[in-house]
Scaffold this motif. Structure first.
Motif, PDB file in Angstrom:
ATOM      1  N   ILE A 164     -64.789  50.499 -39.745  1.00 48.03           N
ATOM      2  CA  ILE A 164     -63.392  50.562 -39.311  1.00 48.03           C
ATOM      3  C   ILE A 164     -62.494  49.866 -40.321  1.00 48.03           C
ATOM      4  N   VAL A 165     -61.326  50.474 -40.554  1.00 48.51           N
ATOM      5  CA  VAL A 165     -60.289  49.887 -41.390  1.00 48.51           C
ATOM      6  C   VAL A 165     -59.058  49.709 -40.509  1.00 48.51           C
ATOM      7  N   VAL A 166     -58.546  48.483 -40.470  1.00 49.43           N
ATOM      8  CA  VAL A 166     -57.463  48.137 -39.552  1.00 49.43           C
ATOM      9  C   VAL A 166     -56.266  47.608 -40.326  1.00 49.43           C
ATOM     10  N   GLY A 167     -55.082  47.979 -39.889  1.00 52.46           N
ATOM     11  CA  GLY A 167     -53.848  47.511 -40.501  1.00 52.46           C
ATOM     12  C   GLY A 167     -53.381  46.200 -39.890  1.00 52.46           C
ATOM     13  N   PRO A 168     -52.350  45.582 -40.457  1.00 50.52           N
ATOM     14  CA  PRO A 168     -51.897  44.247 -40.026  1.00 50.52           C
ATOM     15  C   PRO A 168     -51.236  44.196 -38.658  1.00 50.52           C
ATOM     16  N   SER A 169     -51.044  45.339 -38.016  1.00 52.89           N
ATOM     17  CA  SER A 169     -50.581  45.354 -36.629  1.00 52.89           C
ATOM     18  C   SER A 169     -51.726  45.584 -35.656  1.00 52.89           C
ATOM     19  N   GLY A 170     -52.958  45.564 -36.176  1.00 50.56           N
ATOM     20  CA  GLY A 170     -54.103  45.870 -35.332  1.00 50.56           C
ATOM     21  C   GLY A 170     -54.323  47.360 -35.149  1.00 50.56           C
ATOM     22  N   GLN A 193     -52.419  39.105 -39.006  1.00 50.26           N
ATOM     23  CA  GLN A 193     -51.467  39.982 -39.690  1.00 50.26           C
ATOM     24  C   GLN A 193     -51.962  40.313 -41.100  1.00 50.26           C
ATOM     25  N   CYS A 194     -53.150  40.932 -41.147  1.00 49.25           N
ATOM     26  CA  CYS A 194     -53.766  41.284 -42.423  1.00 49.25           C
ATOM     27  C   CYS A 194     -54.514  42.604 -42.278  1.00 49.25           C
ATOM     28  N   TYR A 195     -54.856  43.213 -43.410  1.00 47.60           N
ATOM     29  CA  TYR A 195     -55.772  44.347 -43.389  1.00 47.60           C
ATOM     30  C   TYR A 195     -57.193  43.826 -43.182  1.00 47.60           C
ATOM     31  N   PHE A 196     -58.003  44.599 -42.471  1.00 48.45           N
ATOM     32  CA  PHE A 196     -59.389  44.211 -42.205  1.00 48.45           C
ATOM     33  C   PHE A 196     -60.282  45.419 -42.461  1.00 48.45           C
ATOM     34  N   PHE A 197     -61.151  45.301 -43.490  1.00 45.46           N
ATOM     35  CA  PHE A 197     -62.102  46.359 -43.838  1.00 45.46           C
ATOM     36  C   PHE A 197     -63.483  45.933 -43.363  1.00 45.46           C
ATOM     37  N   ASP A 198     -63.948  46.531 -42.282  1.00 42.06           N
ATOM     38  CA  ASP A 198     -65.249  46.212 -41.689  1.00 42.06           C
ATOM     39  C   ASP A 198     -66.188  47.388 -41.961  1.00 42.06           C
ATOM     40  N   ILE A 199     -67.028  47.253 -42.989  1.00 44.47           N
ATOM     41  CA  ILE A 199     -67.849  48.372 -43.456  1.00 44.47           C
ATOM     42  C   ILE A 199     -69.300  48.148 -43.064  1.00 44.47           C
TER      43      ILE A 199
END
Length: 289
Positions: free
Chosen positions: A206-212, A188-194
């Motif tokens: 990809i940038v992902v929000g806390p709901s996936g 349940q977090c933001y994920f910045f995979d650059i």
């Protein structure tokens, strides 16, 4: 205050060589066009390329240059990672720099991409840092995210955003996109995979929000990705559940199960010990003829 703007930078660069001047130009152009950006994140091994022959002792002149860039634009700066020389050992190390141009922390990649990332030592310390009045951020590098324990530990330390530079130029990038979404959802977090582009990666940051949920997925070329996030969204979803449903962090906290595999000193088991050495596949005579 809960809003914060992070720009991921997916760019072409030299595989073996100094890319710092190109990074400077990219930051200058980025901040001129998007002055609202508060943090800039580059991909893994972007500054000096992917050869351990360019390893530096930290602090270094290269690190000082990035400190100047951060102070000039008053931004948080994570310039990807660099190979760090410590005596006879080499680490893949990420540096976090604040808007005053000060190094806040450094993180050494825990899971080098063995057997391919040969000769690189493993770090052993999880790293989170606080952006005042905003929230807590965690960092990891590339192959680290394939081990769910890494992101779960950062979330358990309070990280609300995971900053994750990678250098993936292989055919498993599509799997990493799924892993990024999964890590964001189960923690349940933001994920910045650059990721890098060209010689230093096949893109698709990809940038992902806390709901996936996918906030943005880049193409394969150069791209600047400025994203405003809302940390209150993380806090609310951790309180009430992902889409009002699962609350995995609370369930992990309140678990009754004991993961016996972790009681082993090295995390091994009789089955895992049957898998053979961690080595590159090789051809046998039968494969050749």
């Amino acid at each position: 205050m809960s809003y914060f703007t992070i720009a991921g930078v997916q760019m072409h660069a030299l595989h073996h060589g100094d890319n710092t001047e190109a990074m400077r130009h990219r930051i200058d152009a980025l901040m001129n066009r998007f002055p609202q950006v508060q943090m800039v994140l580059f991909s893994e091994l972007m500054p000096m390329g992917a050869s351990p022959l360019h390893a530096q002792t930290l602090p270094s002149d290269t690190e000082a240059l990035f400190c100047q860039m951060a102070a000039q634009h008053r931004i948080w700066l994570i310039p990807g990672s660099m190979f760090e020389q410590v005596g006879e050992h080499i680490y893949n190390t990420l540096v976090v720099i604040n808007p005053l141009g000060q190094v806040v922390t450094r993180y050494r990649k825990m899971f080098p991409f063995r057997p391919y990332e040969a000769g690189v030592e493993s770090g052993n310390e999880f790293v989170v840092f606080d952006v005042p009045t905003i929230g807590r951020f965690g960092v990891s590098i590339c192959y680290d995210m394939w081990f769910p324990e890494t992101t779960r530990t950062l979330a358990s330390m309070g990280a609300e955003v995971i900053l994750h530079p990678t250098m993936t130029d292989t055919i498993d990038r599509d799997i990493e996109l799924s892993i990024a979404r999964t890590n964001a959802a189960i923690n349940q977090c933001y994920f910045f995979d650059i990721n890098g582009a060209g010689a230093l990666g096949n893109g698709r940051s990809i940038v992902v929000g806390p709901s996936g949920d996918v906030i943005h997925q880049a193409g394969i070329g150069e791209e600047v990705i400025p994203i405003e996030i809302d940390l209150n969204r993380v806090r609310r979803e951790r309180e009430t559940g992902l889409r009002g449903l699962g609350q995995p962090l609370k369930s992990f906290r309140d678990r009754e199960v004991d993961f016996s595999i972790y009681r082993s000193e090295n995390g091994s088991s009789p089955f895992l010990d049957t898998l053979g050495p961690l080595a590159k596949p090789v051809r046998t005579d039968q494969d050749i003829f």
